[in-house]
Design a protein around this motif. Structure first.
Motif, PDB file in Angstrom:
ATOM      1  N   MET B  47      53.695 -38.932  72.349  1.00  0.00           N
ATOM      2  CA  MET B  47      53.608 -38.686  70.718  1.00  0.00           C
ATOM      3  C   MET B  47      52.926 -40.032  70.399  1.00  0.00           C
ATOM      4  N   SER B  48      53.334 -41.117  70.828  1.00  0.00           N
ATOM      5  CA  SER B  48      52.629 -42.335  70.195  1.00  0.00           C
ATOM      6  C   SER B  48      51.293 -42.539  70.769  1.00  0.00           C
ATOM      7  N   LEU B  49      51.062 -42.227  72.095  1.00  0.00           N
ATOM      8  CA  LEU B  49      49.666 -42.170  72.693  1.00  0.00           C
ATOM      9  C   LEU B  49      48.599 -41.530  71.860  1.00  0.00           C
ATOM     10  N   THR B  50      49.277 -40.132  71.683  1.00  0.00           N
ATOM     11  CA  THR B  50      48.591 -39.147  70.864  1.00  0.00           C
ATOM     12  C   THR B  50      48.107 -39.839  69.407  1.00  0.00           C
ATOM     13  N   LEU B  77      43.283 -36.572  67.582  1.00  0.00           N
ATOM     14  CA  LEU B  77      44.731 -36.041  67.926  1.00  0.00           C
ATOM     15  C   LEU B  77      44.216 -34.909  69.192  1.00  0.00           C
ATOM     16  N   LEU B  78      43.348 -34.185  68.995  1.00  0.00           N
ATOM     17  CA  LEU B  78      43.009 -33.134  69.897  1.00  0.00           C
ATOM     18  C   LEU B  78      42.512 -33.792  71.143  1.00  0.00           C
ATOM     19  N   MET B  79      41.709 -34.963  71.052  1.00  0.00           N
ATOM     20  CA  MET B  79      41.309 -35.066  72.207  1.00  0.00           C
ATOM     21  C   MET B  79      42.212 -36.211  73.047  1.00  0.00           C
ATOM     22  N   ASN B  84      53.889 -31.699  75.346  1.00  0.00           N
ATOM     23  CA  ASN B  84      54.103 -30.623  74.326  1.00  0.00           C
ATOM     24  C   ASN B  84      53.885 -31.252  73.093  1.00  0.00           C
ATOM     25  N   SER B  85      54.702 -32.112  72.754  1.00  0.00           N
ATOM     26  CA  SER B  85      54.770 -32.676  71.229  1.00  0.00           C
ATOM     27  C   SER B  85      53.565 -33.175  70.951  1.00  0.00           C
ATOM     28  N   GLY B  86      52.699 -33.726  71.729  1.00  0.00           N
ATOM     29  CA  GLY B  86      51.469 -34.306  71.313  1.00  0.00           C
ATOM     30  C   GLY B  86      50.396 -33.285  71.102  1.00  0.00           C
ATOM     31  N   VAL B  87      50.499 -32.064  71.700  1.00  0.00           N
ATOM     32  CA  VAL B  87      49.531 -30.802  71.693  1.00  0.00           C
ATOM     33  C   VAL B  87      50.052 -30.232  70.191  1.00  0.00           C
ATOM     34  N   ILE B  88      51.446 -30.069  69.896  1.00  0.00           N
ATOM     35  CA  ILE B  88      51.869 -29.417  68.698  1.00  0.00           C
ATOM     36  C   ILE B  88      51.279 -30.279  67.740  1.00  0.00           C
TER      37      ILE B  88
END
Lengths: 116, 536
Positions: B47-50, B77-79, B84-88
């Motif tokens: 999440m943090s990296l996203t 965020l998309l890139m 999973n939580s990153g995509v969400i």
């Protein structure tokens, strides 16, 4: 294909449709995926498979005594497909390995469509 | 209270960066909660990296209109989406951005609307939404935002209220998702979402208060789920769980009663039923407090330390025999393992294991009868002591050297009784004569032999027999002496300082001198001793 696990007391046979169901159900729990596609439809006509036909979008076979799982999926437009696919690979490998006790060598994700 | 009722692009950007920082500070906590969908402990990191991918995008912005900012966030965020939580997250903010891109200033109704749109977008991208995850937390938060925005126009109060909602929902996640309850955690992604909202709130407050990171984080702490960590340190080993039916009090009351009794505390429920999960040192007190409220059901108390240990051993039934050997040198370790030793304590000359080390090894072994091979004169005593300190059935075979230990192992027969084996093993070592070839560590006179530092010395049965300058010459003399009164098998274990070729050529020479003996050469890998020799 039937996967086989032997021990001193007997053998366990896991039929392909069982493995395919486990893989299919794990797949649709993943975020970003909106459907499975039948593996046969090469012409670009992709229909979303209903829940009970999930295993049509899954192919399972053995390579060097380990499982290889091919998945045919449809993703939501606007998601990062590589990340979604990576998540699916992690989840399916984890679920199949923990539930069946067999080693998964590869999970190949084929993105057959994008839903807008 | 400050009176921000609308936010512009610059503020929004700052809010988002603040959120990313807040999340990053708590990354490890979130990682430790990660049990679903794959328990790989990376949710916080992902999440943090996203988030930081979006922050980078924001920092590149030249214009800071609301539209530019939300677009940068959505794209970043998309890139950068990971996990999973990153995509969400990326989907949540994609919806959020589509609603806000034409706004110049965002007020609370617009913010609430954007949140709702984000949730809708996020739910669209999954075939089978799993409740009890970040999705649920976001959805209930957005619903709350929709109610609150009608009454509250000040952003700080608005955010505070929806933050409280998100925490309340987060607390409920274990009820919705079984794996979370089993692990005694709340959802990791959901927790991340709470931190993002917290970051927003701090940013809004930060215009009035100077940012003081840690303090600000604690502000809206009531109702906040305590950080749950993994069980590795096991300060509170008893995992206690039960259900109170028709409770005569509230979950909150009970939770207060449990203050300080343990960690990972989870007390949830309604008028009909309260579920309690706590890791504690005082399971009795926990139950008593619960009893005050009503009847207990489905009581489960488990010692997690035991669980932790037995995860490794659960499949191994208590065996009839267990053998522990004190060993030095990698070659010897392999030899002993091949012979069927269950546990190895590294140690020997110059590094004797303590009684405690041996007791630990004995306790860890699930076997009815335990044999200990000390393999060193100085260790026999500690092994005997260890045997007295545990209530297991321990036999110490007084082996004074590793070759003796090997002979004892060869005499072991798992089909015979423990007592028979003990006497067989003792008999076996009586027939073994051992010799060692090493070097003098200082000038001294010992057993009538004068030595200088660096001299090569041969030791037969614990006494210095000869000395010299050449390792192989000393070894030859020593073995010849040992085999003088007869001996059929000579086994040579060469140490880490000796090459395989050198050891084999010594074996050949011995074979020439003593053609009647069988000579075996093995790699022992032991330090200090060039050769360990056994003659039987």
């Amino acid at each position: 294909m039937t996967a086989r696990i032997d021990n001193a007391l007997g053998s366990i046979f896991l039929y392909e449709n069982v493995l395919a169901d486990i893989a299919g159900i794990s797949t649709i729990e993943c975020y970003g995926l909106v459907g499975m596609a039948p593996k046969g439809s090469a012409d670009g006509l992709v229909e979303l498979l209903k829940r009970e036909h999930l295993s049509k979008g899954v192919k399972v076979y053995m390579e060097e005594g380990k499982l290889v799982i091919d998945l045919y999926i449809v993703v939501e437009f606007g998601t990062k497909i590589s990340a979604v696919a990576q998540n699916i690979i992690d989840k399916v490998k984890y679920s199949v390995e923990t539930m069946t006790g067999m080693e998964v060598k590869k999970v190949n994700v084929n993105v057959k469509g994008v839903r807008v | 209270m400050n009176n921000i009722i609308s936010i512009d692009g610059t503020t929004l950007k700052w809010m988002f960066i603040n959120a990313a920082n807040t999340l990053d500070n708590k990354r490890e906590i979130i990682d430790s909660l990660n049990v679903f969908p794959v328990p790989d402990g990376d949710t916080g990191t992902n999440m943090s990296l996203t988030m930081f991918s979006a922050v980078q995008e924001l920092q590149r912005l030249k214009k800071e209109e609301v539209g530019d900012v939300v677009e940068a966030i959505a794209n970043g965020l998309l890139m950068g989406a990971r996990g999973n939580s990153g995509v969400i997250l990326s989907q949540l903010f994609r919806g959020f951005a589509t609603k806000l891109k034409n706004f110049k200033e965002v007020d609370t109704p617009a913010f609430a609307m954007a949140l709702a749109e984000g949730v809708e977008t996020a739910y669209k991208a999954v075939m089978k939404p799993t409740e009890g995850t970040i999705l649920t937390v976001a959805r209930e938060t957005a619903q709350k935002a929709n109610e609150v925005c009608k009454k509250v126009s000040q952003f700080d109060e608005f955010l505070e209220q929806i933050l409280k909602q998100s925490m309340a929902t987060l607390e409920k996640t274990p009820q919705m998702l079984k794996v979370l309850a089993q692990a005694g955690v709340v959802d990791a992604g959901g927790k991340g979402f709470v931190y993002i909202l917290l970051g927003f709130l701090n940013a809004i407050r930060g215009e009035e208060i100077v940012i003081n990171g840690e303090d600000a984080l604690k502000l809206p702490s009531e109702g906040m789920v305590e950080d749950v960590d993994d069980h590795s340190d096991m300060q509170f080993p008893y995992c206690t769980e039960f259900i109170i039916k028709n409770p005569a009090g509230s979950a909150q009351q009970l939770k207060e009663a449990y203050q300080g009794l343990g960690d990972c505390t989870l007390v949830v429920g309604d008028e009909r039923v309260i579920k309690v999960h706590i890791h504690t040192n005082q399971p009795g007190r926990v139950l008593e407090e619960g009893l005050k409220l009503g009847e207990l059901s489905r009581i489960k108390i488990e010692n997690m330390k035991e669980q932790h240990r037995s995860t490794i051993e659960s499949e191994i039934e208590q065996k009839e025999f267990g053998i522990i050997s004190v060993v030095m040198g990698d070659g010897f370790m392999d030899l002993f393992k091949d012979l069927g030793v269950d546990a190895i304590i590294p140690g020997g000359q110059t590094m004797n294991p303590s009684t405690q080390d041996i007791v630990k090894a004995v306790e860890a072994l699930r076997a009815k009868n335990i044999f200990i091979l000390p393999n060193n004169g100085n260790v026999i005593l500690s092994a005997n002591q260890a045997g007295e300190l545990t209530d297991k059935n321990v036999f110490v075979v007084p082996t004074k050297s590793m070759p003796q230990g090997i002979s004892a192992m060869l005499a072991f027969n798992s089909m015979r009784s423990a007592d028979d084996n003990y006497s067989d093993m003792k008999k076996a070592i009586e027939n073994v004569k051992t010799g060692q070839v090493t070097y003098a560590v200082r000038d001294s006179v010992f057993d009538g032999i004068e030595m200088q530092e660096g001299d090569i010395i041969g030791i037969a049965e614990g006494k210095i027999y000869n000395k010299g300058e050449d390792v192989d010459q000393v070894a030859l003399e020593l073995v010849s002496a040992l085999a003088e009164d007869g001996g059929d098998v000579i086994t040579i274990f060469y140490g880490e300082q000796v090459s395989k070729e050198q050891a084999e050529s010594l074996g050949d020479k011995l074979g020439d001198i003593m053609p009647d003996c069988e000579i075996e050469v093995h790699y022992g890998g032991q330090p200090v001793y060039y050769y360990l020799v056994s003659v039987e």
